[in-house]
Design a protein around this motif. Sequence first.
Motif, mmCIF file in Angstrom:
data_model
loop_
_atom_site.group_PDB
_atom_site.id
_atom_site.type_symbol
_atom_site.label_atom_id
_atom_site.label_comp_id
_atom_site.label_asym_id
_atom_site.label_seq_id
_atom_site.Cartn_x
_atom_site.Cartn_y
_atom_site.Cartn_z
ATOM 1 N N UNK A 1 0.853 -1.199 0.000
ATOM 2 C CA UNK A 1 0.000 0.000 0.000
ATOM 3 C C UNK A 1 0.879 1.236 0.000
ATOM 4 N N UNK A 2 0.412 2.271 -0.683
ATOM 5 C CA UNK A 2 1.179 3.534 -0.697
ATOM 6 C C UNK A 2 0.240 4.690 -0.352
ATOM 7 N N UNK A 3 0.731 5.612 0.475
ATOM 8 C CA UNK A 3 -0.073 6.784 0.825
ATOM 9 C C UNK A 3 0.818 8.011 0.970
ATOM 10 N N UNK B 1 -0.169 -3.378 -6.079
ATOM 11 C CA UNK B 1 -0.078 -2.083 -5.382
ATOM 12 C C UNK B 1 -1.479 -1.526 -5.125
ATOM 13 N N UNK B 2 -1.673 -1.034 -3.919
ATOM 14 C CA UNK B 2 -2.943 -0.373 -3.568
ATOM 15 C C UNK B 2 -2.637 1.078 -3.195
ATOM 16 N N UNK B 3 -3.411 1.988 -3.725
ATOM 17 C CA UNK B 3 -3.271 3.406 -3.375
ATOM 18 C C UNK B 3 -4.270 3.738 -2.272
ATOM 19 N N UNK B 4 -3.804 4.402 -1.257
ATOM 20 C CA UNK B 4 -4.666 4.767 -0.118
ATOM 21 C C UNK B 4 -4.887 6.282 -0.169
ATOM 22 N N UNK C 1 -6.973 -0.136 -6.300
ATOM 23 C CA UNK C 1 -5.847 -0.790 -6.984
ATOM 24 C C UNK C 1 -5.101 0.241 -7.812
ATOM 25 N N UNK C 2 -3.788 0.134 -7.847
ATOM 26 C CA UNK C 2 -3.003 0.985 -8.750
ATOM 27 C C UNK C 2 -2.323 0.093 -9.790
ATOM 28 N N UNK D 1 -7.376 -3.218 10.349
ATOM 29 C CA UNK D 1 -8.443 -4.109 9.828
ATOM 30 C C UNK D 1 -8.615 -3.875 8.322
ATOM 31 N N UNK D 2 -8.613 -2.598 7.912
ATOM 32 C CA UNK D 2 -8.801 -2.299 6.488
ATOM 33 C C UNK D 2 -7.602 -2.754 5.653
ATOM 34 N N UNK D 3 -6.420 -2.672 6.236
ATOM 35 C CA UNK D 3 -5.237 -3.190 5.525
ATOM 36 C C UNK D 3 -5.413 -4.677 5.247
ATOM 37 N N UNK D 4 -5.845 -5.397 6.281
ATOM 38 C CA UNK D 4 -6.027 -6.855 6.138
ATOM 39 C C UNK D 4 -7.106 -7.144 5.104
ATOM 40 N N UNK D 5 -8.211 -6.360 5.181
ATOM 41 C CA UNK D 5 -9.330 -6.551 4.245
ATOM 42 C C UNK D 5 -8.856 -6.467 2.794
ATOM 43 N N UNK D 6 -7.878 -5.578 2.546
ATOM 44 C CA UNK D 6 -7.362 -5.394 1.176
ATOM 45 C C UNK D 6 -6.084 -6.194 0.931
ATOM 46 N N UNK D 7 -5.763 -7.098 1.851
ATOM 47 C CA UNK D 7 -4.556 -7.948 1.724
ATOM 48 C C UNK D 7 -3.270 -7.137 1.607
ATOM 49 N N UNK D 8 -3.239 -5.972 2.227
ATOM 50 C CA UNK D 8 -2.010 -5.158 2.171
ATOM 51 C C UNK D 8 -1.040 -5.685 3.231
#
Length: 326
Positions: free
Chosen positions: A8-10, A37-40, A54-55, A90-97
Amino acid sequence: MAAIKTIGVLTSGGDAPGMNAAIRAVTRSAIFNGFKVKGIYRGYKGLVDDEIVDLQTQSVSGIMHHGGTILKTARCKEFMTVEGRKQAYENMKKHDIDALVVIGGDGSLSGAQQFAKEFDIPIVGIPGTIDNDLSGTDHTIGYDTALNTIMWCVDRIRDTASSHERLFIIEVMGRESSFLALNGALASGAEAAIIPEIASKVDQLSELIQSGFRKSKNSSIALVAESPVTGGAMGVAERVKKEFPQYNVRVTILGHLQRGGSPTAQDRILASRMGAAAIDALMEGQRNIMIGDDDEKMIYVPFSKAIRHTKTIDTDLLDVLHRLSI
Ligand code: F6P
């Protein structure tokens, strides 16, 4: 440690020119190396509120020359609480980050340090702030662009200062440190930099007035670092009006002008190298570190050495400024 599959990247805290180039570099370098990669969005706020997308490589096309950040940024109160950080986890886990790259300044990396400690998450920080106030790195992303913006603005103000024979007091950003004021003054040929770091030792305003000012020139420019210690540009101008009423004084506060604009080549290169280095670091099993630049080389700086430390400014530069202002 479980293998990292998704990163994840923010971006967090104040925006800085070059953040987009860093997002691009993190995303592309991660995808190149086989990661998802996931964009937060909105920094830690997006982690707490579940604003995660998703990025792909094309998600970061055509962005590196733009200031600001496509992921938006925010300062998040909820993330300062344990409940907020739990929700973020929890949200990180939900998105498999499995790992995070945080692009931001001291406050953002302090949040990362706390989060990593509580939830055992690999986090790599990238220093993004115009203030250049993080220890362990010669430069932060956005600093060079902000310096160039200050120089550009002061060049223009000098035209009026010299035509009207005025003393201009120009306030620049840098809440915790005076890199922008000091190097901005050198770059623009200002006569003085009034900075909190030496305020207790020298009365910089009196020094400016008593030195070359009005002996050899009819106008002057002093850059003042925003700070309660200096009183900011307004505080300094009030003193001039009271103590030296013979001078025709004007104030300009550059404000958020300094945070925007297309990043310089130097910031784009730094952001690209730091973004790629952040992915290298995660692949090498590094965690809780910030990427820094040391003499043109990318280095890993433990969070504990990068944040909440005062990065000392080189006060010898004040001497140079003083000598050149006669
Ligand atoms: O931390 C970067 C910075 O630009 C400081 O120099 C400045 O004091 C601050 O951000 C202002 O931030 P904002 O207006 O976004 O609260």
